[in-house]
Enzyme design. Structure first.
Site, mmCIF file in Angstrom:
data_model
loop_
_atom_site.group_PDB
_atom_site.id
_atom_site.type_symbol
_atom_site.label_atom_id
_atom_site.label_comp_id
_atom_site.label_asym_id
_atom_site.label_seq_id
_atom_site.Cartn_x
_atom_site.Cartn_y
_atom_site.Cartn_z
ATOM 1 N N GLY A 147 0.797 -1.160 0.069
ATOM 2 C CA GLY A 147 0.086 0.032 0.047
ATOM 3 C C GLY A 147 0.839 1.248 0.059
ATOM 4 O O GLY A 147 0.405 2.326 0.366
ATOM 5 N N ALA A 148 2.114 1.113 -0.425
ATOM 6 C CA ALA A 148 3.020 2.410 -0.422
ATOM 7 C C ALA A 148 3.081 3.003 -1.816
ATOM 8 O O ALA A 148 4.034 3.902 -2.090
ATOM 9 C CB ALA A 148 4.358 1.808 0.142
ATOM 10 N N SER A 151 3.457 -0.480 -6.028
ATOM 11 C CA SER A 151 3.156 -1.726 -6.810
ATOM 12 C C SER A 151 3.365 -3.083 -6.228
ATOM 13 O O SER A 151 3.492 -4.178 -6.804
ATOM 14 C CB SER A 151 3.822 -1.967 -8.517
ATOM 15 O OG SER A 151 3.605 -0.573 -9.090
ATOM 16 N N SER A 152 2.769 -3.143 -5.085
ATOM 17 C CA SER A 152 2.755 -4.436 -4.227
ATOM 18 C C SER A 152 1.899 -5.280 -5.008
ATOM 19 O O SER A 152 2.103 -6.690 -4.985
ATOM 20 C CB SER A 152 2.617 -4.312 -2.767
ATOM 21 O OG SER A 152 1.441 -3.714 -2.596
ATOM 22 N N GLU A 188 -6.082 -7.449 -12.368
ATOM 23 C CA GLU A 188 -6.209 -5.906 -11.693
ATOM 24 C C GLU A 188 -7.443 -5.093 -11.937
ATOM 25 O O GLU A 188 -8.162 -5.011 -11.070
ATOM 26 C CB GLU A 188 -4.884 -5.227 -11.769
ATOM 27 C CG GLU A 188 -4.896 -3.795 -10.891
ATOM 28 C CD GLU A 188 -3.670 -3.444 -10.429
ATOM 29 O OE1 GLU A 188 -2.793 -4.476 -10.089
ATOM 30 O OE2 GLU A 188 -3.584 -2.213 -10.044
ATOM 31 N N ASP A 200 2.419 -0.669 -14.068
ATOM 32 C CA ASP A 200 3.113 -1.514 -12.907
ATOM 33 C C ASP A 200 3.342 -2.814 -13.474
ATOM 34 O O ASP A 200 4.412 -3.572 -13.126
ATOM 35 C CB ASP A 200 2.091 -1.648 -11.691
ATOM 36 C CG ASP A 200 1.442 -0.214 -11.189
ATOM 37 O OD1 ASP A 200 2.234 0.932 -11.560
ATOM 38 O OD2 ASP A 200 0.578 -0.021 -10.773
HETATM 39 C C1 GLA Z 1 -0.737 3.685 -10.393
HETATM 40 C C2 GLA Z 1 -1.300 3.041 -11.500
HETATM 41 C C3 GLA Z 1 -0.597 3.270 -12.603
HETATM 42 C C4 GLA Z 1 -0.428 4.382 -13.194
HETATM 43 C C5 GLA Z 1 0.154 5.245 -11.988
HETATM 44 C C6 GLA Z 1 0.330 6.733 -12.295
HETATM 45 O O1 GLA Z 1 0.377 3.280 -10.089
HETATM 46 O O2 GLA Z 1 -1.427 1.563 -11.087
HETATM 47 O O3 GLA Z 1 -1.272 2.252 -13.823
HETATM 48 O O4 GLA Z 1 -1.395 5.205 -13.800
HETATM 49 O O5 GLA Z 1 -0.547 5.094 -10.953
HETATM 50 O O6 GLA Z 1 1.468 6.988 -13.195
#
Ligand code: GLA
Length: 409
Positions: A147-148, A151-152, A188, A200
């Site tokens: 949650g930081a 991209s966990s 997702e 991500d």
């Molecule tokens: C989140 C989303 C990504 C991207 C970023 C902003 O991380 O998961 O797809 O849109 O925000 O750049």
């Protein structure tokens, strides 16, 4: 990746650096969880990283450019194929052990939520895409901060995706991996119901060690760009503000909608196609929408300029582009928060070459490009600023570009 723990971050104290899990440590932890809660040995262990986006924010769903690196922090998946349709998932992602058992047909949008959506959702998405996946057992552990904004969730999806591709010999783990990206993203978007843009999952599956990935989200083509911090005496400091993601879902969707509405009004397929920013701004009556457009168009230009500097061996000159990116996200796109702005301001004041928020915003992480010998000063200044403002104590990481998702055992 290294972390500076809270207890060592009293005022002006030199931060202590801790290293992240090695591949061996991650695999051992995943195997132990597997043995304890599923029994026996897995067929293999796969690992997928979280990411930091260096520049190019909120551009992916506008068919624009991004420049992520893979983190050394990864999710580890110990997995075994079954010859029936049963699925057992065990995770220890935030410390506690959670188990799910069912049949592969039980996994569908609406029937699984939370971490099971990210995990089992990949099996659903693979089957939707026509890949033959049967039962399996998997145990997941992670050292990607949850949650930081690192991209966990993509690390979970991509780790499970690669594991299933390996267990069922799906031919998806090849050099390109675009199909696997699409599967992870479908999990997702459609099962976890997070309307994110693909940055991500691409970062987790298609990056290369020592490189940033120049990603063109129009056709998903990508180029590996050498990102040699060490050679220039630099470090990338990641600051987890630990600020809660305020209204993140609704706000993220609202930004997407605003961009889509603007595209319609401007008569373009996506904001990527806006060639004349002045004319586009003049054509929009709504000031807020115009500012959203200005961010996206100028951010794409900044990514291009940033990569040109890297290509020219001028990594030390990218700081002003990082600063401009943050300012645009703060003023035009309005996705920062007081903690992110404070971290960035303090980093710049303490001598960072450049600093900006990274990821979706509304909390989460900022990054600062710093000379190696200035890093502690920058971290200390940020910690002091947060204490004075009564914010949560931030976490600090020092990162270099790691490899994409891979089989580790
Ligand atoms: C989140 C989303 C990504 C991207 C970023 C902003 O991380 O998961 O797809 O849109 O925000 O750049």
């Amino acid at each position: 990746m290294s972390q500076i723990p809270h207890d060592m971050a009293a005022e002006h104290q030199t931060p202590t650096i801790r290293t992240a899990w090695s591949a061996e440590e991650g695999a051992t932890r995943a195997r132990h969880l597997f043995a304890e809660h599923i029994g026996g040995s897995p067929d293999g262990v796969w690992a997928a990283p979280g990411r930091v986006n260096i520049i190019g924010e909120h551009t992916d769903y506008n068919n624009g450019f991004c420049l992520p690196i893979a983190l050394p922090h990864r999710t580890y998946v110990a997995a075994r194929r079954r010859e029936d349709d049963r699925v057992t998932l065990v995770s220890q992602l935030d410390g506690s052990v959670v188990t799910w058992q069912g049949a592969i047909d039980d996994i569908a949008p609406g029937s699984v939520t939370g971490w099971k959506a990210y995990t089992g959702g990949v099996a659903w998405a693979l089957r939707q895409a026509g890949y033959e996946v049967g039962g399996f057992e998997a145990a997941l552990v992670t050292c990607v901060p949850l949650g930081a904004g690192l991209s966990s969730s993509a690390a979970v999806e991509c780790g499970v995706g690669l594991a299933l591709a390996g267990l069922y010999d799906l031919g998806l783990a090849d050099a390109d991996r675009t199909n696997l990206v699409n599967v992870a993203r479908a999990a997702e978007n459609e099962v976890a119901k997070a309307p994110t843009g693909g940055l991500d999952q691409t970062a987790s599956l298609r990056t290369t060690e020592g490189h940033a990935l120049l990603l063109d989200c129009d056709d998903w083509s990508a180029r590996q760009v050498p990102f040699n911090l060490d050679g220039a005496g630099l470090e990338l400091l990641v600051i987890d503000t630990r600020a809660p993601h305020r209204l993140v879902d609704g706000q993220y969707e609202a930004r997407r909608r605003s961009c889509e509405d603007a595209s319609r009004i401007l008569g373009v397929g996506s904001l990527r196609e806006v060639a004349d920013l002045g004319a586009a701004l003049a054509a929009l009556d709504d000031d807020e929408m115009a500012r959203r457009v200005r961010h996206v168009v100028t951010e794409n230009d900044r990514v291009t300029e940033f990569v040109k500097l890297l290509d020219d061996g001028r990594i030390r000159d990218v700081g002003p582009l990082m600063n401009a990116s943050h300012d645009s996200l703060r003023d035009d796109y309005e996705v920062t928060c007081p903690e992110l702005d404070a971290a960035v301001d303090a980093a710049r004041t303490a001598g960072a070459l450049g600093a900006r928020m990274t990821g979706g915003g509304f909390g989460g992480c900022a990054i600062a490009l710093v000379d190696r010998d200035v890093r502690n000063k920058v971290a200390t200044q940020i910690a002091d600023t947060f204490r004075d403002a009564s914010f949560s104590h931030p976490d600090f990481y020092v990162v270099t570009p790691g490899p994409a998702a891979l089989r580790v055992q």
